[in-house]
Write an enzyme that holds these catalytic residues in place. Structure first.
Site, PDB file in Angstrom:
ATOM      1  N   ASN A   1      -4.837 -14.605   9.246  1.00  0.00           N
ATOM      2  CA  ASN A   1      -5.570 -13.820  10.246  1.00  0.00           C
ATOM      3  C   ASN A   1      -6.810 -14.583  10.703  1.00  0.00           C
ATOM      4  OD1 ASN A   1      -4.032 -11.341  10.388  1.00  0.00           O
ATOM      5  ND2 ASN A   1      -4.800 -10.844   8.343  1.00  0.00           N
TER       6      ASN A   1
ATOM      7  N   CYS B   1       4.110 -11.642   9.898  1.00  0.00           N
ATOM      8  CA  CYS B   1       3.615 -11.484  11.270  1.00  0.00           C
ATOM      9  C   CYS B   1       4.824 -11.518  12.196  1.00  0.00           C
ATOM     10  CB  CYS B   1       2.633 -12.594  11.628  1.00  0.00           C
ATOM     11  SG  CYS B   1       1.977 -12.455  13.312  1.00  0.00           S
TER      12      CYS B   1
ATOM     13  N   HIS C   1       0.986  -1.164   6.234  1.00  0.00           N
ATOM     14  CA  HIS C   1       0.679  -0.423   7.458  1.00  0.00           C
ATOM     15  C   HIS C   1       0.453   1.053   7.151  1.00  0.00           C
ATOM     16  CE1 HIS C   1       1.610  -3.516  10.553  1.00  0.00           C
ATOM     17  NE2 HIS C   1       2.302  -4.040   9.555  1.00  0.00           N
TER      18      HIS C   1
ATOM     19  N   GLU D   1      -5.464  -4.402  13.712  1.00  0.00           N
ATOM     20  CA  GLU D   1      -4.849  -5.251  12.704  1.00  0.00           C
ATOM     21  C   GLU D   1      -5.822  -5.628  11.592  1.00  0.00           C
ATOM     22  OE1 GLU D   1      -2.459  -8.559  13.507  1.00  0.00           O
ATOM     23  OE2 GLU D   1      -1.633  -7.792  15.382  1.00  0.00           O
TER      24      GLU D   1
ATOM     25  N   GLY E   1       3.624  -4.033  13.085  1.00  0.00           N
ATOM     26  CA  GLY E   1       3.188  -2.668  13.379  1.00  0.00           C
ATOM     27  C   GLY E   1       4.259  -1.885  14.112  1.00  0.00           C
TER      28      GLY E   1
HETATM   29  N1  LIG Z   1      -2.836  -8.563  10.714  1.00  0.00           N
HETATM   30  C1  LIG Z   1      -1.581  -8.564   9.953  1.00  0.00           C
HETATM   31  C2  LIG Z   1      -0.862  -9.926  10.140  1.00  0.00           C
HETATM   32  C3  LIG Z   1      -0.415 -10.162  11.584  1.00  0.00           C
HETATM   33  C4  LIG Z   1       0.575  -9.124  12.034  1.00  0.00           C
HETATM   34  C5  LIG Z   1       0.841  -9.033  13.531  1.00  0.00           C
HETATM   35  N2  LIG Z   1       0.136  -9.963  14.377  1.00  0.00           N
HETATM   36  C6  LIG Z   1       2.329  -8.998  13.819  1.00  0.00           C
HETATM   37  O1  LIG Z   1       2.757  -9.427  14.911  1.00  0.00           O
HETATM   38  O2  LIG Z   1       3.067  -8.493  12.936  1.00  0.00           O
HETATM   39  C7  LIG Z   1      -1.887  -8.346   8.466  1.00  0.00           C
HETATM   40  O3  LIG Z   1      -3.009  -8.650   8.035  1.00  0.00           O
HETATM   41  O4  LIG Z   1      -0.973  -7.900   7.759  1.00  0.00           O
END
Ligand SMILES: N[C@H](CCC[C@H](N)C(=O)O)C(=O)O
Length: 282
Positions: free
Chosen positions: A65, A74, A159, A208, A220
């Site tokens: 991140n 991700c 999440h 995020e 997400g």
């Molecule tokens: N911020 C997320 C990682 C990036 C997820 C997101 N950019 C995606 O496309 O899944 C975390 O700390 O778990």
């Protein structure tokens, strides 16, 4: 030492991609990542992605991140790496091995199976992950006085999914970091606010973990789709529309009582390529 990079995005969720398949890079620390991700003094991105050799998959994908924290998954970056490498590719991540392949709508990713155990999210103590008995008060100007009773799900990363009347009325910039850093989430959490608009359609915004509000969040979208399916709000294939665009999520039927795989499909793009001097950031 000059380092080449590829700037990419998935629906506006943007990445700096470093390709270390041919030769290793110097050690990538959280501070170096944060410096490269800085949108004023660095290249700028939501996440930085490092591609390396793997002993268990075609390649290893490490995801950081913009705050420098390394994470397990991700979704949007996986589509970007799939596009960059081309063809069907298995990728080792901290959240498990996943598979990306070309699709007529961009790139399709088998994101693996969701996990629902409170200790798999993880949560600080045992709770019903389909309906956490918790809530956070909102500014009275918001359409919802309280953001409460989320679904918790892990799709490689953690999440919390809140179903609300209007996702765009939630003061996400204010409440997102409060929930992200609440002690009930020992590894922090990604905060999703979603509005179901049809049996096959969800509107979603995401704060995020480690990056703040993004234009799109692939994991997400997966987490929110599965949460809505678990609550019986949508069918097993759904279009999730984020500020940056739409993703198609399919949750395969359970197999012998175990959750089925999640497939996420959507676009990925290269914005530009460039290089930087490692010494300027390390
Ligand atoms: N911020 C997320 C990682 C990036 C997820 C997101 N950019 C995606 O496309 O899944 C975390 O700390 O778990």
């Amino acid at each position: 030492m000059r380092i080449a990079f590829t700037k990419m995005h998935g629906l506006g969720n943007d990445f700096v991609v470093l390709d270390a398949r041919a030769q290793p890079l110097p050690p990538l620390t959280g501070d170096v990542v944060a410096a490269l991700a800085d949108r004023h003094t660095g290249i700028g991105c939501d996440q930085l992605v490092l591609i390396e050799p793997s002993e268990v998959a075609d390649w290893r994908m490490r995801i950081f991140n913009s705050d420098g924290s390394e994470v397990e998954a991700c979704g949007n970056a996986t589509r970007a790496v799939g596009l960059l490498i081309g063809g069907e590719v298995t990728l080792e991540t901290l959240g498990g091995t996943i598979v990306a392949r070309p699709d007529e709508n961009g790139v399709a990713v088998d994101m693996g199976v969701p996990r629902f155990g409170w200790d798999q999210i993880p949560l600080a103590y045992g709770m019903d992950t389909l309906d956490l008995p918790v809530g956070w008060p909102l500014d009275s100007a918001a359409c919802e006085a309280v953001l409460e009773h989320p679904v918790a799900v892990n799709v490689g990363n953690p999440h919390a999914v809140f179903f609300v009347n209007d996702a765009y009325a939630v003061p996400l910039a204010e409440i997102g970091p409060v929930i992200e850093n609440d002690q009930i989430f020992p590894e922090r959490v990604n905060v999703n606010v979603a509005t179901v608009t049809a049996r096959d359609a969800i509107t979603l915004r995401v704060w995020e973990r480690g990056a703040g509000i993004t234009q799109a969040c692939g994991t997400g979208a997966c987490a929110t789709a599965v949460a809505a399916m678990r609550r019986g709000l949508v069918d097993r294939e759904v279009t999730v529309t984020l500020p940056g665009g739409a993703l198609t999520i399919v949750w395969e039927p359970d197999v012998d009582g175990a959750p089925g795989h999640i497939t996420m499909t959507g676009p990925a793009s290269v914005s530009f390529t460039g290089s930087f001097d490692w010494g300027d950031y390390a």
